[in-house]
Design a protein around this motif. Structure first.
Motif, PDB file in Angstrom:
ATOM      1  N   THR A   1      -3.407 -34.861 -12.815  1.00 18.55           N
ATOM      2  CA  THR A   1      -4.122 -36.112 -12.610  1.00 18.55           C
ATOM      3  C   THR A   1      -3.918 -36.571 -11.173  1.00 18.55           C
ATOM      4  N   PRO A   2      -4.859 -37.325 -10.614  1.00 17.70           N
ATOM      5  CA  PRO A   2      -4.709 -37.780  -9.230  1.00 17.70           C
ATOM      6  C   PRO A   2      -3.445 -38.600  -9.004  1.00 17.70           C
TER       7      PRO A   2
ATOM      8  N   VAL B   1      -0.637 -27.994 -14.273  1.00 14.91           N
ATOM      9  CA  VAL B   1      -0.645 -29.463 -14.159  1.00 14.91           C
ATOM     10  C   VAL B   1       0.046 -29.941 -12.884  1.00 14.91           C
ATOM     11  N   GLY B   2       0.268 -29.035 -11.964  1.00 10.89           N
ATOM     12  CA  GLY B   2       0.805 -29.434 -10.685  1.00 10.89           C
ATOM     13  C   GLY B   2       2.265 -29.817 -10.694  1.00 10.89           C
ATOM     14  N   GLY B   3       3.033 -29.242 -11.622  1.00  9.32           N
ATOM     15  CA  GLY B   3       4.470 -29.485 -11.636  1.00  9.32           C
ATOM     16  C   GLY B   3       4.894 -30.756 -12.334  1.00  9.32           C
ATOM     17  N   HIS B   4       4.032 -31.325 -13.181  1.00  8.87           N
ATOM     18  CA  HIS B   4       4.357 -32.607 -13.815  1.00  8.87           C
ATOM     19  C   HIS B   4       4.579 -32.492 -15.319  1.00  8.87           C
ATOM     20  N   LEU B   5       4.885 -31.289 -15.813  1.00  8.33           N
ATOM     21  CA  LEU B   5       5.079 -31.083 -17.241  1.00  8.33           C
ATOM     22  C   LEU B   5       6.476 -31.480 -17.685  1.00  8.33           C
TER      23      LEU B   5
ATOM     24  N   ALA C   1      -6.260 -43.294 -18.520  1.00  2.38           N
ATOM     25  CA  ALA C   1      -4.916 -43.873 -18.581  1.00  2.38           C
ATOM     26  C   ALA C   1      -4.197 -43.704 -17.251  1.00  2.38           C
ATOM     27  N   ALA C   2      -4.349 -42.543 -16.633  1.00  4.89           N
ATOM     28  CA  ALA C   2      -3.718 -42.314 -15.335  1.00  4.89           C
ATOM     29  C   ALA C   2      -4.253 -43.288 -14.295  1.00  4.89           C
ATOM     30  N   ALA C   3      -5.565 -43.503 -14.297  1.00  9.96           N
ATOM     31  CA  ALA C   3      -6.174 -44.434 -13.335  1.00  9.96           C
ATOM     32  C   ALA C   3      -5.701 -45.857 -13.559  1.00  9.96           C
ATOM     33  N   ALA C   4      -5.356 -46.182 -14.816  1.00  6.73           N
ATOM     34  CA  ALA C   4      -4.883 -47.525 -15.140  1.00  6.73           C
ATOM     35  C   ALA C   4      -3.408 -47.729 -14.811  1.00  6.73           C
ATOM     36  N   GLY C   5      -2.729 -46.659 -14.421  1.00  5.80           N
ATOM     37  CA  GLY C   5      -1.330 -46.791 -14.036  1.00  5.80           C
ATOM     38  C   GLY C   5      -0.330 -46.405 -15.096  1.00  5.80           C
ATOM     39  N   VAL C   6      -0.794 -45.825 -16.205  1.00  4.32           N
ATOM     40  CA  VAL C   6       0.132 -45.374 -17.246  1.00  4.32           C
ATOM     41  C   VAL C   6       1.028 -44.286 -16.670  1.00  4.32           C
ATOM     42  N   ARG C   7       2.328 -44.362 -16.969  1.00 11.58           N
ATOM     43  CA  ARG C   7       3.307 -43.488 -16.315  1.00 11.58           C
ATOM     44  C   ARG C   7       3.362 -42.088 -16.911  1.00 11.58           C
TER      45      ARG C   7
END
Length: 299
Positions: free
Chosen positions: A54-55, A86-90, A26-32
């Motif tokens: 996620t990248p 999660v790199g600060g994205h929670l 989903a992340a690779a597909a551009g889901v926000r």
């Protein structure tokens, strides 16, 4: 309106590696944004920590963690740990939980949910900021201090449906996360209630819906009605369905072909939702087709 997707229990039991695969796809597909529910399966915060960042830097949220069975000191520690993982994205979504489950499974009180929520949020925010806490309230005692990284605390959203809970969410949280709540109820009840409570701030309204891309809409709705029949009888959800004028969960399922689902998403956007959290349901093949379609909507 930002488009996100839901993973985990709400879509049926899945091994953790499969949830991780779905989420990264989903992340690779551009889901926000990606949201993991916290029911009787995977622990949402632990699952997100296992997934890691996620990248694309996609927002990773819980929708939602029931707070009655988690002391605010414990939840704050878990949230800050997951935030680092999660790199600060929670985004930390919490809720009072389904009262019947909280009482039956944990033997915990469920009276005065808004008062408990207000007190809990006050303690939780202090802990997430790293402030010392010496709280001896009606519902909670919390004494301690955490040491989060500077300016790296997660946003807190609250699952709120009733008027009093929405008032608390608007005053003390970044917004709300809804489920079993149709566009009419969003427009006439949820959005105006939380917006009034938020004052000068613009609260997030993350509207959760099950979705299925299908050419057999009637059959899918009938199956969904059967599978989610018990959820439709939960008093908290039943109240929202009655506001909507819906007989049951199948009436607010997003289902049909691409054009039909597009129109339903337009209604949700026009109702004032800032975000939508879509949970593909059905067989593995139905979920795959639906997920692929949603990736084109995002783009």
């Amino acid at each position: 309106m930002r488009i996100g997707m839901a993973f985990g229990d709400v879509r049926g039991p899945s091994p953790l590696p499969e949830i991780t695969r779905q989420l990264h796809a989903a992340a690779a597909a551009g889901v926000r944004s990606a949201w993991i529910s916290d029911g009787v399966g995977w622990d949402a915060l632990t699952a997100l920590a296992a997934v890691g960042p996620t990248p694309s830097g996609m927002e990773l949220g819980t929708a939602v963690v029931p707070f009655p069975q988690r002391h605010p000191l414990l939840l704050a520690r878990q949230a800050l740990t997951t935030q680092a993982a999660v790199g600060g994205h929670l985004t930390l979504g919490i809720g009072a939980g389904i009262a019947r489950m909280v009482e039956t499974m944990y033997g915990l009180p469920t009276d005065q949910p808004a008062a408990r929520l207000r007190e809990y949020l006050q303690v939780l925010h202090s802990l997430l900021r790293g402030d010392p806490v010496d709280h001896h309230g009606k519902h909670y005692t919390a004494v301690g201090q955490l040491t989060p990284p500077a300016d790296d605390r997660p946003e807190v959203l609250v699952a709120a449906l009733g008027p009093v809970m929405l008032k608390v969410a608007g005053e003390l949280a970044g917004g709300t996360i809804t489920w079993m709540t149709g566009p009419r109820t969003l427009s006439n009840h949820v959005v105006p209630s939380i917006t009034r409570a938020a004052g000068s701030r613009v609260p997030r309204v993350v509207a959760g819906f099950a979705v299925c891309l299908t050419s057999a809409e009637d059959a899918v709705r009938a199956r969904f009605a059967q599978e989610f029949a018990l959820a439709g009888q939960v008093p908290e959800y039943r109240a929202m369905l009655e506001r909507e004028g819906a007989d049951g969960p199948a009436d607010i399922l997003l289902a049909g072909d691409e054009a039909a689902i597009g129109k339903q998403l337009d209604r949700i956007r026009d109702a004032g939702a800032t975000d939508v959290m879509l949970a593909p349901i059905g067989t593995a093949e139905e979920q795959r087709r639906t997920s692929e379609y949603l990736s084109t909507v995002v783009r």
